[in-house]
Design a protein around this motif. Structure first.
Motif, short mmCIF file in Angstrom:
data_model
loop_
_atom_site.label_atom_id
_atom_site.label_comp_id
_atom_site.label_asym_id
_atom_site.label_seq_id
_atom_site.Cartn_x
_atom_site.Cartn_y
_atom_site.Cartn_z
N CYS A 43 1.06 -1.12 0.00
CA CYS A 43 -0.01 0.07 -0.14
C CYS A 43 0.98 1.31 0.03
CB CYS A 43 -0.85 -0.10 1.30
SG CYS A 43 -2.21 -1.07 1.03
N GLY A 44 0.45 2.16 -0.62
CA GLY A 44 1.23 3.42 -0.76
C GLY A 44 2.29 3.50 -1.93
N LEU A 45 2.48 2.52 -2.48
CA LEU A 45 3.17 2.10 -3.91
C LEU A 45 2.66 2.95 -4.98
CD1 LEU A 45 5.79 1.14 -4.60
CD2 LEU A 45 4.79 -0.79 -5.31
N ARG A 46 3.26 3.92 -5.65
CA ARG A 46 2.87 4.50 -6.77
C ARG A 46 3.28 3.89 -8.15
NH1 ARG A 46 4.31 8.68 -3.17
NH2 ARG A 46 2.48 9.78 -2.46
N PHE A 47 2.31 4.21 -9.07
CA PHE A 47 2.44 3.47 -10.33
C PHE A 47 2.04 4.35 -11.41
CE2 PHE A 47 -2.01 2.61 -11.13
CZ PHE A 47 -2.41 2.55 -9.77
N SER A 48 2.22 4.26 -12.63
CA SER A 48 1.49 5.00 -13.57
C SER A 48 0.79 4.05 -14.84
CB SER A 48 2.54 5.82 -14.49
OG SER A 48 3.54 5.49 -14.75
N LEU A 49 -0.18 4.34 -15.33
CA LEU A 49 -0.72 3.77 -16.45
C LEU A 49 -0.28 4.33 -17.83
CD1 LEU A 49 -4.33 2.90 -14.95
CD2 LEU A 49 -2.30 1.57 -14.88
N ARG A 50 0.15 3.60 -18.80
CA ARG A 50 0.54 4.08 -19.87
C ARG A 50 0.05 3.23 -20.97
NH1 ARG A 50 5.48 7.11 -19.95
NH2 ARG A 50 6.21 6.19 -21.74
N GLU A 51 -0.25 4.08 -22.22
CA GLU A 51 -0.89 3.49 -23.44
C GLU A 51 0.01 3.98 -24.68
OE1 GLU A 51 -4.77 4.82 -24.07
OE2 GLU A 51 -5.07 3.56 -25.79
N GLY A 52 0.52 3.24 -25.48
CA GLY A 52 0.99 3.84 -26.80
C GLY A 52 2.10 5.06 -26.35
N GLY A 53 2.87 4.89 -25.37
CA GLY A 53 4.09 5.68 -25.07
C GLY A 53 3.68 7.03 -24.18
N ARG A 54 2.43 7.14 -24.14
CA ARG A 54 2.08 8.10 -23.26
C ARG A 54 1.40 7.72 -21.82
NH1 ARG A 54 -2.36 11.64 -25.82
NH2 ARG A 54 -1.31 11.28 -27.64
N THR A 55 1.79 8.69 -20.86
CA THR A 55 1.26 8.40 -19.52
C THR A 55 -0.27 8.79 -19.48
OG1 THR A 55 3.10 8.62 -18.45
CG2 THR A 55 1.45 8.79 -16.87
N VAL A 56 -1.23 7.74 -19.14
CA VAL A 56 -2.85 8.14 -19.25
C VAL A 56 -3.24 8.41 -17.89
CG1 VAL A 56 -3.06 7.05 -21.28
CG2 VAL A 56 -3.41 5.81 -19.25
N ALA A 57 -2.40 7.88 -16.65
CA ALA A 57 -2.97 8.06 -15.61
C ALA A 57 -1.90 7.87 -14.44
CB ALA A 57 -4.17 7.34 -14.91
N SER A 58 -1.93 8.21 -13.32
CA SER A 58 -0.94 8.29 -12.23
C SER A 58 -1.68 7.97 -11.04
CB SER A 58 -0.45 9.78 -12.29
OG SER A 58 0.71 9.57 -11.02
N GLY A 59 -1.18 6.70 -10.11
CA GLY A 59 -1.84 6.25 -9.27
C GLY A 59 -1.16 5.82 -7.95
N ILE A 60 -1.82 5.46 -7.05
CA ILE A 60 -1.38 5.14 -5.88
C ILE A 60 -2.42 3.57 -5.38
CG2 ILE A 60 -2.65 6.72 -4.28
CD1 ILE A 60 0.12 6.78 -2.63
N ILE A 61 -1.35 2.57 -4.91
CA ILE A 61 -2.05 1.48 -4.32
C ILE A 61 -2.58 1.80 -2.92
CG2 ILE A 61 -1.74 -0.87 -3.78
CD1 ILE A 61 0.58 -1.02 -5.81
N THR A 62 -4.02 1.53 -2.84
CA THR A 62 -4.64 1.85 -1.59
C THR A 62 -5.10 0.62 -0.90
OG1 THR A 62 -6.79 2.15 -2.50
CG2 THR A 62 -5.39 3.97 -2.28
N GLN A 63 -5.41 -0.76 -1.49
CA GLN A 63 -5.58 -1.87 -0.94
C GLN A 63 -5.16 -3.00 -1.85
OE1 GLN A 63 -9.39 -1.98 1.02
NE2 GLN A 63 -9.17 -4.25 1.42
N LEU A 64 -4.48 -4.21 -1.20
CA LEU A 64 -4.06 -5.13 -1.78
C LEU A 64 -5.06 -6.21 -1.76
CD1 LEU A 64 -0.33 -5.22 -0.58
CD2 LEU A 64 -1.04 -4.57 -2.81
N ILE A 65 -5.41 -7.09 -3.00
CA ILE A 65 -6.36 -7.88 -3.06
C ILE A 65 -5.83 -9.34 -3.05
CG2 ILE A 65 -8.54 -8.78 -3.89
CD1 ILE A 65 -8.88 -5.85 -5.05
#
Ligand code: GDP
Ligand code: MG
Length: 384
Positions: free
Chosen positions: A362-384
């Motif tokens: 939890c708290g680890l950050r990540f980004s979502l990318r598509e075709g070389g562009r960052t589309v979203a920036s996120g943070i993990i809030t709960q592991l499943i």
């Protein structure tokens, strides 16, 4: 120490920030920044996301503080999700006159999720409240909210004051003395940040090389901790099974090192590991038996087109690449039931499902990318 003001719009965050710099400047411990200077907010460009934020600096007897104040709610959310300027602790500003508001709650929740463990409350605008019972009621509500989010609600420092009075140089109880109390609370209640070097060793693999006659080398930047040659490590992620091995040699800039530490860019020689056994995105760590996960809940900020993001919204089961540490993995973004689509500029909660498992927290950050562009920036809030 990095701190900042958080809380609902108009509750007095910027006024308080200005008041703190004034009180410190009067003691020769910083430069006074007026309300207007703080609110002007130079545009900062970080990781492609525009965050309007002002940093001010001041000192107490004990510490140097770098303090962040944002003009808008979305700026706070973006800042917390992307970690553009991370806070070690924060000051929750609540107007006693207005009480708890939605953004107060959202900021507290997000602070907890990103791992800010110490918070101090400044109950502002006391000058506007005639009813003392009402103030007590608001205090109770705030303490309940904090306890609900696993803060030490009963014992959190709680300072009542008027940022406006302090800013205007008023020396009565709720004026300047309330700021002095607040700074004392910051000095004593907010812990020193844990140094990366004191955490157990972890490095995310950048690249894997086969050195003929010698063996397999994994390269990467040490995220945290210390590593010595001949220590046992575990290689975790992507594959279902953890690999246990020994680091026989550590190299940096083509020289053998006895020890590597957080921040170092290194190559590690791994005993009895074949090149094909490991890959970029796995982590090498001294933390034993780390669990891996394929699914987690997260808060994401969807970048706008002018921030480099998408032009169009996306719906549930959108499939970008998730970039987590050095891993890039196909994933599915599952929107919550109450979210029809995710529009550029939105801040939403969603579930991410990875194609391969990773060691996550939890708290680890990540980004979502598509075709070389960052589309979203996120943070993990709960592991499943
Ligand atoms: P922010 O949106 O949280 O940064 O809030 P501001 O600092 O911009 O304050 C919003 C409004 O509340 C401004 O008009 C301030 O002058 C006013 N304000 C801030 N603190 C106090 C206070 O202690 N007492 C009173 N009466 N007004 C205050
Ligand atoms: Mg403000």
């Amino acid at each position: 120490m990095n701190i900042g003001t958080i809380g609902h719009v108009d509750h007095g965050k910027t006024t308080l920030t200005a008041a703190i710099t004034k009180v410190c400047a009067d003691m020769n411990r910083g430069t006074f920044k007026s309300y207007e200077e703080i609110d002007k907010t130079p545009e900062e460009q970080k990781r492609g996301i525009t965050i309007n934020a002002t940093h001010v600096e001041y000192e107490t007897e004990k510490r140097h503080y770098s303090h962040i104040d944002c003009p808008g709610h979305l700026d706070y959310i973006k800042n917390m999700i992307t970690g553009a300027s991370q806070m070690d602790g924060c000051i929750l500003v609540v107007s006693a006159y207005d009480g708890l508001m939605p953004q107060t709650k959202e900021h507290v929740l997000l602070c907890k999720q990103i791992g800010i463990n110490k918070m101090i409350v400044y109950l502002n605008k006391i000058d506007m409240c005639e009813d003392k019972e009402l103030i007590d009621l608001v205090e109770l509500e705030i303490r309940d909210l904090l306890s609900f989010h696993k803060y030490d609600g009963d014992n959190i420092p709680f300072i009542k004051g008027s940022a406006l009075k302090a800013l205007n140089g008023d020396n009565s109880e709720y004026g300047i003395p309330s700021i002095v109390k607040l700074l004392n609370a910051c000095d004593t209640y907010i812990d020193e940040p844990v140094r990366k070097i004191d955490l157990p060793f972890l490095m995310s693999i950048d690249d894997v090389l086969q050195i003929s006659g010698k063996g397999t080398v994994a390269t990467g930047r040490v995220e945290q901790g210390l590593l010595k040659a001949n220590e046992s490590v575990e290689i975790v992620g992507i594959k279902e099974k953890t690999i246990k091995t020994i680091v026989t040699d550590i190299e940096m800039f083509k020289k053998t090192l006895p020890t590597a530490q957080a921040g170092d860019q290194i190559g590690v020689m791994l005993k009895n590991v074949k090149k094909n056994d490991i890959s970029r995105g796995m982590i090498i760590t001294k933390i034993p038996n780390l669990k891996t996960y394929k699914k987690f809940e997260s808060d994401i900020y969807v970048l706008k087109e002018e921030e480099g993001g998408r032009k169009n919204p996306f719906s549930s089961y959108y499939r970008p690449q998730a970039y987590i540490r050095t891993a890039d993995i196909n994933c599915a973004v599952i929107l919550n039931e109450d979210t029809q689509v995710a529009n550029p500029g939105d801040n939403i909660k969603c579930t991410i499902e990875l194609m391969y498992p990773l060691a996550l927290s939890c708290g680890l950050r990540f980004s979502l990318r598509e075709g070389g562009r960052t589309v979203a920036s996120g943070i993990i809030t709960q592991l499943i």
